[in-house]
Write a protein that holds these residues in place. Structure first.
Motif, PDB file in Angstrom:
ATOM      1  N   MET A   1     -26.644  79.799 -37.085  1.00 54.98           N
ATOM      2  CA  MET A   1     -27.082  80.944 -37.868  1.00 54.98           C
ATOM      3  C   MET A   1     -26.896  82.254 -37.117  1.00 54.98           C
ATOM      4  O   MET A   1     -26.530  83.249 -37.703  1.00 54.98           O
ATOM      5  N   THR A   2     -27.162  82.221 -35.810  1.00 51.30           N
ATOM      6  CA  THR A   2     -27.037  83.478 -35.087  1.00 51.30           C
ATOM      7  C   THR A   2     -25.583  83.874 -34.959  1.00 51.30           C
ATOM      8  O   THR A   2     -25.248  85.059 -34.976  1.00 51.30           O
TER       9      THR A   2
ATOM     10  N   PHE B   1     -34.028  66.122 -36.114  1.00 52.65           N
ATOM     11  CA  PHE B   1     -34.238  67.557 -36.078  1.00 52.65           C
ATOM     12  C   PHE B   1     -34.161  68.095 -34.660  1.00 52.65           C
ATOM     13  O   PHE B   1     -33.567  69.154 -34.424  1.00 52.65           O
ATOM     14  N   ILE B   2     -34.767  67.384 -33.717  1.00 51.16           N
ATOM     15  CA  ILE B   2     -34.753  67.897 -32.348  1.00 51.16           C
ATOM     16  C   ILE B   2     -33.321  67.970 -31.822  1.00 51.16           C
ATOM     17  O   ILE B   2     -32.954  68.918 -31.110  1.00 51.16           O
TER      18      ILE B   2
ATOM     19  N   LEU C   1     -28.593  74.454 -35.335  1.00 49.24           N
ATOM     20  CA  LEU C   1     -29.091  75.263 -36.432  1.00 49.24           C
ATOM     21  C   LEU C   1     -29.171  76.725 -36.023  1.00 49.24           C
ATOM     22  O   LEU C   1     -28.659  77.607 -36.666  1.00 49.24           O
ATOM     23  N   VAL C   2     -29.850  76.926 -34.900  1.00 47.71           N
ATOM     24  CA  VAL C   2     -30.092  78.296 -34.490  1.00 47.71           C
ATOM     25  C   VAL C   2     -28.797  78.966 -34.084  1.00 47.71           C
ATOM     26  O   VAL C   2     -28.512  80.088 -34.492  1.00 47.71           O
TER      27      VAL C   2
ATOM     28  N   VAL D   1     -36.501  61.569 -38.861  1.00 49.49           N
ATOM     29  CA  VAL D   1     -36.120  62.950 -39.137  1.00 49.49           C
ATOM     30  C   VAL D   1     -36.545  63.874 -38.010  1.00 49.49           C
ATOM     31  O   VAL D   1     -35.893  64.874 -37.744  1.00 49.49           O
ATOM     32  N   ILE D   2     -37.637  63.563 -37.348  1.00 48.90           N
ATOM     33  CA  ILE D   2     -38.043  64.425 -36.238  1.00 48.90           C
ATOM     34  C   ILE D   2     -37.036  64.315 -35.101  1.00 48.90           C
ATOM     35  O   ILE D   2     -36.631  65.326 -34.515  1.00 48.90           O
TER      36      ILE D   2
ATOM     37  N   LEU E   1     -30.706  68.406 -33.784  1.00 43.90           N
ATOM     38  CA  LEU E   1     -30.002  69.394 -34.599  1.00 43.90           C
ATOM     39  C   LEU E   1     -30.417  70.819 -34.299  1.00 43.90           C
ATOM     40  O   LEU E   1     -29.660  71.763 -34.510  1.00 43.90           O
ATOM     41  N   GLU E   2     -31.619  70.986 -33.786  1.00 45.94           N
ATOM     42  CA  GLU E   2     -32.253  72.295 -33.734  1.00 45.94           C
ATOM     43  C   GLU E   2     -31.392  73.343 -33.053  1.00 45.94           C
ATOM     44  O   GLU E   2     -31.265  74.459 -33.540  1.00 45.94           O
ATOM     45  N   LYS E   3     -30.754  72.969 -31.942  1.00 49.48           N
ATOM     46  CA  LYS E   3     -30.020  74.020 -31.255  1.00 49.48           C
ATOM     47  C   LYS E   3     -28.767  74.421 -32.007  1.00 49.48           C
ATOM     48  O   LYS E   3     -28.326  75.566 -31.927  1.00 49.48           O
TER      49      LYS E   3
ATOM     50  N   TYR F   1     -28.059  67.297 -40.826  1.00 58.25           N
ATOM     51  CA  TYR F   1     -28.684  68.048 -41.908  1.00 58.25           C
ATOM     52  C   TYR F   1     -28.686  67.213 -43.172  1.00 58.25           C
ATOM     53  O   TYR F   1     -29.679  67.128 -43.893  1.00 58.25           O
TER      54      TYR F   1
END
Lengths: 274, 286
Positions: free
Chosen positions: A267-268, A256-257, A263-264, A252-253, A259-261, A199
């Motif tokens: 937050m959840t 991000f890919i 992130l979600v 960054v892409i 990091l994405e899991k 991040y």
């Protein structure tokens, strides 16, 4: 129910196409020959007409590679410093809740909400007095100032998820509090650490305002400033510009890919706790 | 002991890089500093900057532009975020890919977003004019970024595209927090999808909606990257938001104290918004 699933698939695909379109168009333009740019745009280009010259041209004409590594260097050091500061602070906030702690915590929250343009003037004055203009250190310090609040919040969430009993057990077994943190807690927060690190890399990479203001020499520019300078020219060669843009977002892409899991799920997890 | 020690680096960051600059800006706004590096001793205190600000039509114009820009960007991004979050909430194959596709705009630097959209909105060769003409919505090319009326729309589009993933993420997380049993019970009672949305989903998301709108609103209010690269505040100052104006006054005209005053006003606006929403946020963050 089957009909519902189909309509959802159609809706998802339709919306994805619209939302992903800017990326697609950037890619298509970067692969277009210079002459073809003047023709009417073709939404679905010919495979035979793909032209990679834009990439070679932009790398040769402008110090894109240098800018790329400047961004990388700044992002790396900003992230390292941010991580050190925020891990310590987040651990403290998570385990101890004193008035001092919470005051700093709230101040961190406020930083997140301040206009960047508000702080840029005093930052410039400070860094000018320190002789750090056109020096990447000013950018690193500035990045740390802006990213630390986010990082503290993220790490605190991860620390909260680890029961205090683990440290207590470690201390009973003979560790000092510091050893308990180092040997037991940190390894457990590895996913949280990676998430926070990535991040932070993404945020440092995107930094534009401070980079543009503090870095005056073209060779010192980060990739964001470099790309924006390409747009200020009288004649804009769009396929080269798009190629440059694409090169600048590849890291960054990828980040991000990965990091994405986190992130979600991060937050959840927070949402479920309520 | 550890608690204070561990907090110390963060505290140093906060004091030197936040508290001190804010105080410095506040002080500057009451002075008459006209270039960087002016000696601090012989500067007197004055309210001149604030008078100038309040009576300056260009300030109020910037405030107006900022308000329109912020409201439009936040609301449109919110709607897109809500739709995408609702879609992601269904279990379907390829959900992960859809998630990446929906969120992919998030990590892209504002500068690159501007790049993409300036090219797409190009009057002569841009793809948006091409599509609009192909669909017969317009007959001649629209001068997006050179026309005062259309430039703001173009910038709002770019801001919405970069901003909606934040809503998607927050609202999706919020949706996970709504118990599935509520929906099942409602189905048993014969509720339609619209009923379920109105009476279960929306109330369940109320906190997340408020927080995400406020956070995104503050972000757009402060946003600088996209506006600067796409229009620089033009044409004819039609896209000159407060951050743009501040930067111009400070680094182009060297009206440092005046810029500081603009900064203080922006800060006050942000503080008012934060103060109104503080009870909600505190619960979420600490």
């Amino acid at each position: 129910m089957e009909r519902r699933k189909i309509s959802i698939y159609i809706l998802v695909i339709f919306i994805s196409v619209i939302l992903v379109f800017p990326f697609y168009w950037m890619l298509v333009t970067s692969l277009t020959g210079r002459a073809s740019l003047l023709y009417s745009p073709q939404l679905l280009p010919d495979i035979k007409e793909i032209d990679l010259s834009a990439y070679f041209n932009i790398i040769n004409k402008k110090p894109i590679i240098k800018w790329f590594f400047n961004s990388f260097y700044v992002a790396l050091f900003s992230t390292i410093c941010t991580l050190i500061i925020s891990i310590l602070a987040a651990y403290s906030l998570s385990r101890y809740s004193s008035k001092f702690n919470r005051l700093i915590g709230y101040s961190m929250l406020i930083i997140r909400m301040l206009p960047g343009t508000l702080l840029i003037v005093p930052f410039y004055i400070i860094f000018q007095r320190l002789g750090l203009i056109n020096n990447h250190l000013s950018l690193i310090i500035g990045n740390v100032a802006f990213i630390t609040p986010f990082a503290i919040w993220m790490m605190k969430g991860f620390f909260d998820g680890i029961p205090v009993s683990l440290e207590e057990a470690a201390q009973i077994d003979g560790c000092t509090p510091l050893q308990a943190v180092w040997k037991i807690i940190l390894p457990l927060t590895a996913p949280g650490l990676s998430a926070t690190a990535i991040y932070s890399i993404i945020l440092s990479w995107s930094e534009f305002l401070m980079a543009r203001t503090f870095l005056t020499g073209q060779d010192a520019w980060t990739i964001t400033v470099g790309i924006s300078s390409l747009m200020g020219e009288h004649i804009i060669i769009w396929n080269e510009l798009m190629a440059g843009g694409l090169i600048s977002i590849v890291p960054v892409i990828i980040a991000f890919i990965i990091l994405e899991k986190y992130l979600v799920s991060g937050m959840t997890a927070g949402a479920v706790k309520q | 002991m550890i608690s204070v020690g561990f907090m110390l680096p963060a505290a140093i960051v906060v004091i030197s890089l936040v508290i001190y600059p804010i105080i410095k800006t506040l002080v500057l706004s009451f002075q008459n500093v006209r270039f960087f590096g002016a000696p601090a001793q012989n500067i007197y205190f004055t309210l001149k900057n604030y008078y100038k600000l309040l009576y300056s039509p260009s300030f109020w114009h910037s405030l107006n532009v900022t308000a329109i820009y912020t409201l439009a960007s936040v609301l449109i991004a919110f709607v897109i975020g809500l739709v995408t979050a609702l879609l992601l909430n269904y279990k379907f194959k390829g959900n992960r890919i859809a998630r990446i596709a929906f969120l992919l705009a998030w990590p892209i630097p504002g500068v690159v977003v501007s790049l993409m959209f300036v090219w797409m909105f190009d009057s002569s060769f841009g793809v948006i004019n091409y599509i609009l003409r192909s669909l017969n919505i317009i007959s001649t090319n629209l001068m997006w970024l050179s026309s005062p009326k259309m430039a703001l729309a173009a910038v709002i589009s770019a801001t919405v595209w970069k901003g909606y993933p934040f809503f998607t993420l927050m609202l999706y997380a919020g949706l996970q927090g709504i118990p599935k049993e509520l929906y099942e019970a409602a189905s048993v009672d014969g509720a339609t999808a619209i009923d379920k949305f109105k009476y279960i989903t929306l109330p369940g998301l109320r906190t997340v909606i408020t927080i995400s709108i406020i956070l995104n609103g503050l972000w757009v209010f402060r946003a600088y990257d996209i506006m600067f690269v796409m229009t620089g505040g033009g044409p004819a100052r039609s896209t000159e938001t407060l951050p743009i104006k501040l930067y111009q006054e400070a680094f182009q005209y060297f009206h440092i104290s005046y810029a500081a005053a603009i900064g203080v006003i922006s800060l006050i606006i942000c503080i008012i918004v934060i103060a109104i929403s503080a009870p909600l946020l505190r619960k979420e963050f600490y």
